[in-house]
Design an enzyme around this catalytic site. Sequence first.
Site, short mmCIF file in Angstrom:
data_model
loop_
_atom_site.label_atom_id
_atom_site.label_comp_id
_atom_site.label_asym_id
_atom_site.label_seq_id
_atom_site.Cartn_x
_atom_site.Cartn_y
_atom_site.Cartn_z
N CYS A 1 0.83 -1.21 0.00
CA CYS A 1 0.00 0.00 0.00
C CYS A 1 0.87 1.26 0.00
O CYS A 1 1.74 1.44 -0.85
CB CYS A 1 -0.93 -0.07 1.21
SG CYS A 1 -2.28 1.12 1.22
N HIS A 2 0.68 2.14 0.98
CA HIS A 2 1.45 3.37 1.07
C HIS A 2 2.87 3.14 1.62
O HIS A 2 3.65 4.08 1.71
CB HIS A 2 0.73 4.39 1.96
CG HIS A 2 -0.47 5.00 1.31
ND1 HIS A 2 -1.66 4.33 1.16
CD2 HIS A 2 -0.66 6.22 0.75
CE1 HIS A 2 -2.54 5.11 0.56
NE2 HIS A 2 -1.96 6.27 0.30
N GLY A 3 3.21 1.90 1.95
CA GLY A 3 4.58 1.59 2.38
C GLY A 3 5.59 1.96 1.30
O GLY A 3 6.75 2.23 1.60
N ALA A 4 5.11 1.99 0.05
CA ALA A 4 6.00 2.38 -1.06
C ALA A 4 6.52 3.81 -0.89
O ALA A 4 7.56 4.15 -1.45
CB ALA A 4 5.25 2.26 -2.38
N GLN A 5 5.83 4.65 -0.11
CA GLN A 5 6.31 6.01 0.11
C GLN A 5 7.67 6.01 0.80
O GLN A 5 8.49 6.90 0.57
CB GLN A 5 5.30 6.81 0.94
CG GLN A 5 4.01 7.09 0.18
CD GLN A 5 3.01 7.84 1.04
OE1 GLN A 5 2.75 7.47 2.19
NE2 GLN A 5 2.43 8.89 0.47
#
Length: 194
Positions: A119-123
């Site tokens: 999910c937003h862990g890619a940030q």
Amino acid sequence: MTKKILIIAGDYVEDYEVYSVYQSLVFVGYTVHIVSPGKKSGDFIVTAVHDFLPGEQTYTELKGHRVQINFDFEQVKVADYDGFYIPGGRAPEFLRLNERVLEITKEFNDAKKPIAAVCHGAQILTAANVVSGKKCTAYPACKPELTQAGGNYQDCAVDDAVVDGNIVSGKAWPAHPKMLQAFVALLGTTISHK
């Protein structure tokens, strides 16, 4: 010897993306440390549950469970760990501002140790500049960040995982089964059925 996994999380991390992964990795037999900047073992973070309602353009957010930190962030040494898992939710938007979080991410990548981000862990991956030339996926709102950081965004099914080298990624928690299968395989663990 059991594998050691590091999970970096923070307040309003996605509930499923930290709790179910922690429990799954412990079930496999790994030692799993959940850490958070500014928190010590025994402290808590709060989670968020994200859901989609028909006709709405984005997700809604509800308060989830409390998760207990079980290791001090300041004591993390990448050499002590075999793998790194980065859950999503809102936490990555502020965790990526922490220089030590980025250093840890770079150290795992430089050592070619398995990294999983959902999910937003890619940030955190993009802020650490470790996705250039890599096929990755993430929550679709993170696509611009992934592509600007040189990543090759993969528009896969929400329950699918993308593996490129040492990095495993997924769009959201429905990808956990495939992500965890790939992550465990990268860690050299084989699960057999009799």
